[in-house]
Scaffold this motif. Structure first.
Motif, PDB file in Angstrom:
ATOM      1  N   VAL A  61       7.322 -23.997 -21.621  1.00  9.83           N
ATOM      2  CA  VAL A  61       6.667 -24.575 -21.191  1.00  9.83           C
ATOM      3  C   VAL A  61       6.260 -26.126 -21.616  1.00  9.83           C
ATOM      4  O   VAL A  61       5.421 -26.985 -21.523  1.00  9.83           O
ATOM      5  CB  VAL A  61       5.111 -24.156 -20.873  1.00  9.83           C
ATOM      6  N   ASN A  65       6.998 -33.532 -18.400  1.00 10.32           N
ATOM      7  CA  ASN A  65       6.603 -33.640 -17.028  1.00 10.32           C
ATOM      8  C   ASN A  65       5.442 -32.487 -16.337  1.00 10.32           C
ATOM      9  O   ASN A  65       5.966 -31.343 -16.578  1.00 10.32           O
ATOM     10  CB  ASN A  65       8.044 -33.617 -16.297  1.00 10.32           C
ATOM     11  N   PRO A  66       4.283 -32.828 -15.963  1.00  8.83           N
ATOM     12  CA  PRO A  66       3.607 -31.970 -15.606  1.00  8.83           C
ATOM     13  C   PRO A  66       4.250 -30.982 -14.485  1.00  8.83           C
ATOM     14  O   PRO A  66       3.777 -29.682 -14.559  1.00  8.83           O
ATOM     15  CB  PRO A  66       2.307 -32.620 -14.743  1.00  8.83           C
ATOM     16  N   ILE A  67       5.059 -31.461 -13.536  1.00  4.42           N
ATOM     17  CA  ILE A  67       5.567 -30.446 -12.657  1.00  4.42           C
ATOM     18  C   ILE A  67       6.462 -29.241 -13.240  1.00  4.42           C
ATOM     19  O   ILE A  67       6.550 -28.274 -12.741  1.00  4.42           O
ATOM     20  CB  ILE A  67       6.576 -31.064 -11.338  1.00  4.42           C
ATOM     21  N   ILE A  69       5.916 -28.101 -16.179  1.00  2.21           N
ATOM     22  CA  ILE A  69       5.181 -27.203 -16.896  1.00  2.21           C
ATOM     23  C   ILE A  69       4.545 -26.026 -16.032  1.00  2.21           C
ATOM     24  O   ILE A  69       4.652 -25.085 -16.151  1.00  2.21           O
ATOM     25  CB  ILE A  69       4.033 -27.917 -17.633  1.00  2.21           C
ATOM     26  N   GLN A  70       4.086 -26.929 -14.587  1.00  5.08           N
ATOM     27  CA  GLN A  70       3.773 -25.893 -13.694  1.00  5.08           C
ATOM     28  C   GLN A  70       4.775 -24.741 -13.064  1.00  5.08           C
ATOM     29  O   GLN A  70       4.451 -23.758 -12.732  1.00  5.08           O
ATOM     30  CB  GLN A  70       3.127 -26.891 -12.433  1.00  5.08           C
ATOM     31  N   ARG A  73       5.082 -22.174 -15.787  1.00  6.35           N
ATOM     32  CA  ARG A  73       4.094 -21.402 -15.777  1.00  6.35           C
ATOM     33  C   ARG A  73       4.361 -20.329 -14.422  1.00  6.35           C
ATOM     34  O   ARG A  73       3.697 -19.327 -14.647  1.00  6.35           O
ATOM     35  CB  ARG A  73       2.660 -21.988 -15.736  1.00  6.35           C
ATOM     36  N   THR A 120      -0.577 -33.384 -22.592  1.00  5.33           N
ATOM     37  CA  THR A 120       0.260 -33.113 -21.362  1.00  5.33           C
ATOM     38  C   THR A 120       0.240 -31.560 -21.037  1.00  5.33           C
ATOM     39  O   THR A 120      -0.096 -31.109 -20.061  1.00  5.33           O
ATOM     40  CB  THR A 120       1.512 -34.048 -21.121  1.00  5.33           C
ATOM     41  N   GLN A 121       0.949 -30.739 -21.926  1.00  3.77           N
ATOM     42  CA  GLN A 121       1.065 -29.544 -21.909  1.00  3.77           C
ATOM     43  C   GLN A 121      -0.186 -28.729 -21.705  1.00  3.77           C
ATOM     44  O   GLN A 121      -0.424 -27.971 -20.934  1.00  3.77           O
ATOM     45  CB  GLN A 121       1.905 -29.160 -23.108  1.00  3.77           C
ATOM     46  N   ASP A 123      -2.916 -30.253 -20.834  1.00  2.00           N
ATOM     47  CA  ASP A 123      -4.133 -30.477 -19.440  1.00  2.00           C
ATOM     48  C   ASP A 123      -3.312 -29.744 -18.276  1.00  2.00           C
ATOM     49  O   ASP A 123      -3.780 -29.598 -17.061  1.00  2.00           O
ATOM     50  CB  ASP A 123      -3.523 -31.864 -19.044  1.00  2.00           C
ATOM     51  N   ASN A 124      -1.966 -29.056 -18.450  1.00  2.00           N
ATOM     52  CA  ASN A 124      -1.510 -28.207 -17.387  1.00  2.00           C
ATOM     53  C   ASN A 124      -1.257 -26.874 -17.712  1.00  2.00           C
ATOM     54  O   ASN A 124      -0.563 -26.042 -17.006  1.00  2.00           O
ATOM     55  CB  ASN A 124      -0.048 -28.988 -17.219  1.00  2.00           C
ATOM     56  N   GLY A 125      -2.191 -26.543 -18.435  1.00  3.66           N
ATOM     57  CA  GLY A 125      -2.562 -25.024 -18.668  1.00  3.66           C
ATOM     58  C   GLY A 125      -1.672 -24.200 -19.621  1.00  3.66           C
ATOM     59  O   GLY A 125      -1.694 -22.917 -19.644  1.00  3.66           O
TER      60      GLY A 125
END
Length: 192
Positions: A61, A65-67, A69-70, A73, A120-121, A123-125
């Motif tokens: 993770v 880029n947040p996407i 990471i999501q 997850r 960032t990581q 913030d994205n869980g």
């Protein structure tokens, strides 16, 4: 699971049945808006030699880029839930999914980058920990390899990793895995 196609025509043909091909087939066939048929072509019908089974099978993770990471997850949670999602008449497949850490070492310049990405990581869980040199030494004192570089690191402590921090360095060869994919058609046909 058929070892040969049973129809002359399929609406969707997916070449490669490892994790990406199987996931594509599953999500397409389980979509109630999809009424077509799906064929997955995989050269090894046992999936023991599929691309995923022969890979290091790591889900990380630690992305910028947040996407991404999501997506990681989501994939990790899907694998955790896989035995229940794919249960047929009480028979639950075991993927032998083992979650461990994922280790990135960096010099000071790289550590500054890791610090920026760390938020960032989080913030994205992502379940990640940022350790400086002293914390790294405390955490892994006495572990192998015995001479850790004196560098800061970022460590993913969970969220889908299937590698260990330093055990991956000593593992020999690919870890065989299992895969399941079947010919599917119609809405909701992705189970059993």
């Amino acid at each position: 699971m058929a070892s040969t196609a049973t129809k002359q025509h399929y609406d969707v043909v997916i070449v490669g049945g490892a994790v990406n091909g199987s996931a594509t087939a599953y999500f397409l066939a389980s979509n109630p808006d999809f009424t077509g048929s799906v064929l997955v072509v995989e050269r090894d019908w046992t999936y023991a030699q599929s691309a995923t089974a022969l890979s290091s099978s790591s889900i990380r993770v630690q992305f910028s880029n947040p996407i991404n990471i999501q997506i990681s997850r989501f994939g990790a949670q899907f694998i955790r839930d896989f035995p229940e999602l794919m249960a047929v008449n009480g028979d639950r497949p075991d993927l032998a999914f083992k979650e461990n850490g994922y280790l990135f070492l960096a010099d000071q310049k790289g550590f500054d980058v890791l610090k920026r990405l760390h938020q960032t990581q989080l913030d994205n869980g992502a379940d990640v920990t940022l350790l400086d040199t002293e914390a790294l030494i405390r955490r892994f004192r006495g572990s192998t390899p015995t001479a850790w570089p004196a560098a800061p690191m970022a460590r993913g402590t969970r969220a889908g990793s299937t590698t260990t921090d330093h055990e991956r360095l000593s593992q020999k060869g690919p870890q065989p895995g299992r895969g399941v994919c079947r010919e599917r058609s119609g809405p909701g046909a992705a189970r059993g």
